[in-house]
Scaffold this active site. Structure first.
Site, mmCIF file in Angstrom:
data_model
loop_
_atom_site.group_PDB
_atom_site.id
_atom_site.type_symbol
_atom_site.label_atom_id
_atom_site.label_comp_id
_atom_site.label_asym_id
_atom_site.label_seq_id
_atom_site.Cartn_x
_atom_site.Cartn_y
_atom_site.Cartn_z
ATOM 1 N N SER A 73 54.189 32.539 33.180
ATOM 2 C CA SER A 73 52.692 32.181 34.105
ATOM 3 C C SER A 73 51.880 31.160 33.602
ATOM 4 O O SER A 73 51.913 30.763 32.532
ATOM 5 C CB SER A 73 51.795 33.513 33.807
ATOM 6 O OG SER A 73 50.428 33.481 34.250
ATOM 7 N N ASP A 103 62.413 50.834 29.268
ATOM 8 C CA ASP A 103 61.228 50.669 28.900
ATOM 9 C C ASP A 103 60.937 49.651 27.913
ATOM 10 O O ASP A 103 61.565 49.471 26.760
ATOM 11 C CB ASP A 103 60.625 51.789 28.052
ATOM 12 C CG ASP A 103 59.075 51.540 27.618
ATOM 13 O OD1 ASP A 103 58.493 50.448 27.654
ATOM 14 O OD2 ASP A 103 58.407 52.499 27.258
ATOM 15 N N TYR A 156 45.706 39.157 28.685
ATOM 16 C CA TYR A 156 47.169 38.724 29.793
ATOM 17 C C TYR A 156 47.244 37.281 29.291
ATOM 18 O O TYR A 156 48.299 36.854 29.105
ATOM 19 C CB TYR A 156 46.746 38.727 31.061
ATOM 20 C CG TYR A 156 47.759 38.328 32.006
ATOM 21 C CD1 TYR A 156 49.161 38.835 32.328
ATOM 22 C CD2 TYR A 156 47.553 37.122 32.727
ATOM 23 C CE1 TYR A 156 49.868 38.402 32.866
ATOM 24 C CE2 TYR A 156 48.426 36.587 33.501
ATOM 25 C CZ TYR A 156 49.640 37.398 33.588
ATOM 26 O OH TYR A 156 50.721 36.684 34.582
#
Length: 275
Positions: free
Chosen positions: A156, A79, A170
């Site tokens: 990204s 995690d 995001y």
């Protein structure tokens, strides 16, 4: 101060590309982009640890990689939002593979919610994975890279610009990950550790397809025309969308000695989208 980065100009291309005897960790590596990256790293000769929330899926991906390339691959539960869990899982990787030389911070989430409707918990959850997860992974990797190494953060195109309605968390988290890439490069260079980012545009993976569909459904329910979502994600100058392997090959370049003169940069792997 000595910065231990070798001049590899005399090495043949095959040696520069080879990851033989190196140990790599890919977070979020059980499927999609992460698995494509892990496959290419293994093909280049690296032993690979697939780190994922889903341990069974991580183990299955590792078995598939071993089947395809014959090298060592393991799956571990991780995690990335939990610093203690990342440290413990990294210890498991070191026990299994003998060390860490390459770390790919690939795990990420991208739920869609407009700013005015977004619960605080959702904002925090996005940053927990996309930004704190990068910090947690990079820190544990750097602590174990006694002879240098490479950290690659999957950023990204959202780390360079706004994208579409509903993606404020995001976009903000990816801008933060891009900034963190630069700062980590500065802090870790004296340890012989390079840090690079790779910024894909939209790539059709299981997670991305589901996220795009959810974003369009949420916008339609709110009475907003969702037609801009797919167009914002698919602007390409090469006549097609990128594939997971297109991105994986850029990551392989970043992880290999082909890019040894580079650190702190985020490489756009976006088919010309971000001009």
């Amino acid at each position: 101060m000595s910065f231990p980065f070798a001049d590899v100009s005399a090495q043949p291309l095959t040696d520069l590309l080879s990851l033989a005897d190196r140990r790599a960790v890919v977070t979020g590596g059980a499927q999609g982009l992460g698995k494509a990256i892990a496959l290419r790293l293994a093909e280049a000769g690296a032993s690979v640890a697939i780190a994922d929330l889903d341990q069974a899926a991580a183990a299955a991906a590792a078995a598939d990689i071993e089947h395809h390339h014959g090298g060592r691959a393991v799956g571990v539960a991780m995690d990335v939002t939990d610093a203690g869990a990342v440290a413990a899982a990294t210890d498991d990787v070191v026990a299994a593979l003998g060390g860490v030389d390459i770390w790919i911070n690939n795990a990420g989430i991208f739920p869609s919610a407009r700013l005015l409707d977004m619960p605080d918990e959702l904002w925090e959850a996005v940053f927990a994975v996309n930004t704190r997860g990068v910090r947690n992974g990079a820190r544990e990797a750097a602590r174990r890279m006694d002879e240098g190494g490479v950290i690659v953060n999957i950023v990204s195109t959202a780390g360079f610009r706004g994208v579409a309605q509903g993606l404020s968390a995001y976009v903000a988290s990816k801008h933060a990950a891009r900034g963190l890439t630069r700062q980590l490069a500065l802090e870790l260079a004296p340890r012989g550790i390079r840090v690079l980012g790779v910024a894909p545009s939209y790539v059709p993976t299981e997670g991305n397809i589901a996220a795009a569909q959810a974003a369009m459904a949420a916008m339609a329910e709110a009475g907003i025309n969702p037609s801009g979502v797919p167009s914002a994600m698919t602007q390409s100058l090469i006549g097609r969308l990128g594939t997971p392997d297109d991105i994986a090959r850029v990551v392989l370049f970043a992880a290999s000695d082909l890019s040894i003169v580079m650190t702190g940069s985020t490489l756009l792997a976006d088919a010309g989208e971000t001009l």
